[in-house]
Design an enzyme around this catalytic site. Sequence first.
Site, PDB file in Angstrom:
ATOM      1  N   LEU A  18       0.775  -1.097  -0.063  1.00  0.00           N
ATOM      2  CA  LEU A  18      -0.195   0.181  -0.391  1.00  0.00           C
ATOM      3  C   LEU A  18       0.522   1.191  -0.400  1.00  0.00           C
ATOM      4  O   LEU A  18       0.810   1.977  -1.214  1.00  0.00           O
ATOM      5  CB  LEU A  18      -1.013   0.111   1.309  1.00  0.00           C
ATOM      6  CG  LEU A  18      -2.082   1.227   1.106  1.00  0.00           C
ATOM      7  CD1 LEU A  18      -2.085   1.587   0.208  1.00  0.00           C
ATOM      8  CD2 LEU A  18      -2.714   1.234   2.833  1.00  0.00           C
ATOM      9  N   SER A  19       1.694   1.513   0.732  1.00  0.00           N
ATOM     10  CA  SER A  19       2.204   2.258   1.294  1.00  0.00           C
ATOM     11  C   SER A  19       4.039   2.558   0.258  1.00  0.00           C
ATOM     12  O   SER A  19       3.762   1.667  -0.945  1.00  0.00           O
ATOM     13  CB  SER A  19       3.393   2.507   2.132  1.00  0.00           C
ATOM     14  OG  SER A  19       2.460   2.834   3.620  1.00  0.00           O
ATOM     15  N   GLU A  20       3.909   4.453  -0.351  1.00  0.00           N
ATOM     16  CA  GLU A  20       4.531   4.533  -1.485  1.00  0.00           C
ATOM     17  C   GLU A  20       5.691   5.656  -0.844  1.00  0.00           C
ATOM     18  O   GLU A  20       5.570   6.253   0.446  1.00  0.00           O
ATOM     19  CB  GLU A  20       3.969   5.294  -2.549  1.00  0.00           C
ATOM     20  CG  GLU A  20       3.245   3.896  -3.265  1.00  0.00           C
ATOM     21  CD  GLU A  20       3.116   3.922  -3.882  1.00  0.00           C
ATOM     22  OE1 GLU A  20       3.522   5.508  -4.677  1.00  0.00           O
ATOM     23  OE2 GLU A  20       1.791   4.031  -5.148  1.00  0.00           O
ATOM     24  N   GLN A  49      11.002  -0.606  47.105  1.00  0.00           N
ATOM     25  CA  GLN A  49       9.736   0.102  46.353  1.00  0.00           C
ATOM     26  C   GLN A  49       9.906   0.553  45.682  1.00  0.00           C
ATOM     27  O   GLN A  49       8.867   0.484  44.049  1.00  0.00           O
ATOM     28  CB  GLN A  49       9.583   0.710  47.251  1.00  0.00           C
ATOM     29  CG  GLN A  49       7.677   1.518  47.616  1.00  0.00           C
ATOM     30  CD  GLN A  49       7.086   1.841  48.541  1.00  0.00           C
ATOM     31  OE1 GLN A  49       7.639   3.169  48.651  1.00  0.00           O
ATOM     32  NE2 GLN A  49       6.269   1.608  49.114  1.00  0.00           N
ATOM     33  N   GLN A 104      15.367  -0.127  31.783  1.00  0.00           N
ATOM     34  CA  GLN A 104      15.656   1.020  33.307  1.00  0.00           C
ATOM     35  C   GLN A 104      16.316  -0.379  34.218  1.00  0.00           C
ATOM     36  O   GLN A 104      17.059  -0.402  35.043  1.00  0.00           O
ATOM     37  CB  GLN A 104      14.936   1.070  33.238  1.00  0.00           C
ATOM     38  CG  GLN A 104      15.277   2.657  34.466  1.00  0.00           C
ATOM     39  CD  GLN A 104      16.400   3.743  33.924  1.00  0.00           C
ATOM     40  OE1 GLN A 104      16.623   3.963  33.032  1.00  0.00           O
ATOM     41  NE2 GLN A 104      17.252   4.157  34.962  1.00  0.00           N
ATOM     42  N   GLY A 112      19.492  -2.251  33.836  1.00  0.00           N
ATOM     43  CA  GLY A 112      20.726  -1.300  34.337  1.00  0.00           C
ATOM     44  C   GLY A 112      21.339  -1.256  33.109  1.00  0.00           C
ATOM     45  O   GLY A 112      20.975  -1.209  31.907  1.00  0.00           O
ATOM     46  N   GLY A 113      23.098  -1.248  33.692  1.00  0.00           N
ATOM     47  CA  GLY A 113      23.782  -0.923  32.581  1.00  0.00           C
ATOM     48  C   GLY A 113      23.612  -2.532  31.652  1.00  0.00           C
ATOM     49  O   GLY A 113      23.851  -2.103  30.610  1.00  0.00           O
ATOM     50  N   GLU A 148       1.453   0.868  10.103  1.00  0.00           N
ATOM     51  CA  GLU A 148      -0.134   0.411  10.021  1.00  0.00           C
ATOM     52  C   GLU A 148      -0.929   1.541  10.477  1.00  0.00           C
ATOM     53  O   GLU A 148      -1.971   1.537  11.168  1.00  0.00           O
ATOM     54  CB  GLU A 148      -0.869  -1.153  11.181  1.00  0.00           C
ATOM     55  CG  GLU A 148      -0.442  -2.503  10.824  1.00  0.00           C
ATOM     56  CD  GLU A 148      -0.795  -2.558   9.249  1.00  0.00           C
ATOM     57  OE1 GLU A 148      -1.656  -1.458   8.465  1.00  0.00           O
ATOM     58  OE2 GLU A 148      -0.028  -3.892   9.639  1.00  0.00           O
TER      59      GLU A 148
END
Length: 396
Positions: free
Chosen positions: A127-129, A280, A337, A340-341, A364
């Site tokens: 569909l896309s161009e 927490q 996150q 972490g590293g 989409e």
Amino acid sequence: MPATRTLPSPEAVDLIGLTRELAEKELAPRVAEAEAEEKFPREVFRTLGRAGLLSLPYAEEYGGGGQPYEVYLQVVEEIAAVWASVAVGVSVHALSCFGLAAFGTREQKDKWLPGMLGGELLGAYCLSEAHAGSDPGAMRTRAVRDGDHYVLDGAKAWTTHGGHADFYTVMARTSDTGSRAISCFLVPADTPGVIADPPEHKMGLTGSATATVRLESARVPVEHRIGEEGQGLAIAFAGLDCGRLGIASVATGLAQGALDHALRYSRERETFGRPIIEHQGLAFVLADMAAAVQASRATTLAAARLKDQGLPFSCEASVAKLIATDNAMKVTTDAVQVLGGAGYTRDFPVERYMREAKVMQIFEGTNQIQRLIIGRALRESDRGTLRVHDQGTHRS
């Protein structure tokens, strides 16, 4: 964290179990290598096809699974939780079959649909161009009638499975003006003049081949036109409503996979003498991630139930796509996150999940387009929110 799902029948329970087992045994061992090497896993789609998982939402009389859309989307989610590229491919294949299944003549469906749904063939949707992504009405690909054939010329961008598909569902211009300027064609991949460019080098979903498909004087018999001449945009938009639910389920599964990895890591990694999930601040992050996944799933399946009941669901599909893909971006970012590293390295898959999530907000129909669709529906509604009885039914 186990997913919360509504399964309407024992058959659906078995189907979800089969999919989960297949994903764990057949897909999980291959995903890291295929994505790292940008290899298209064609044999994986044959495996899914032989298991009947490429044709679930279509009629059994044509070789489909005859399953409700609600069940089909849960299958897609299970696959996406392990391998998003493959889940996107399952959704795209279903979309490529939609035009024929919904708008084809009986003769066309009898002739082609069993092969398309049989599991060995793989479809693509054109569909896309490059210049007409969010505005398909501006497409330049043209189909000119020449006796009992159409001659197609143009280029279709961002084609998932481009160069690997066995057939393409192609939208092309058959008129210069008016609302009925676009028509839909079923184009076998071996048609002379159908050429796929080398695949794009993408940020994510690297195991999914995405390429520009060029049509250079490709001759297609008139009988390969799906629907009436000029009906193409109606077919495309109806298909995109279904496709958006497919992408919403992919995004939900991707987010679920990221949450699962983050939870495992948070139970094993210790700081200050205890697992980090017991802190927490991090537990709250995980709680928000879980809430986002469940909200995405509920919204997607609610829209699917409308479709299964034969009710309008276009706006709800846009809502689901918007919520699920935005949530997937947030959840996968939070998963990095949490680790972490370590999450920023390729030793863990969450960095890949984060890269994969971004495109969910784009294809989409971008999420800005989804907001336009939702806003238009709200303008046409006499309520501040869309409810089931706004669509011609009510709950007792």
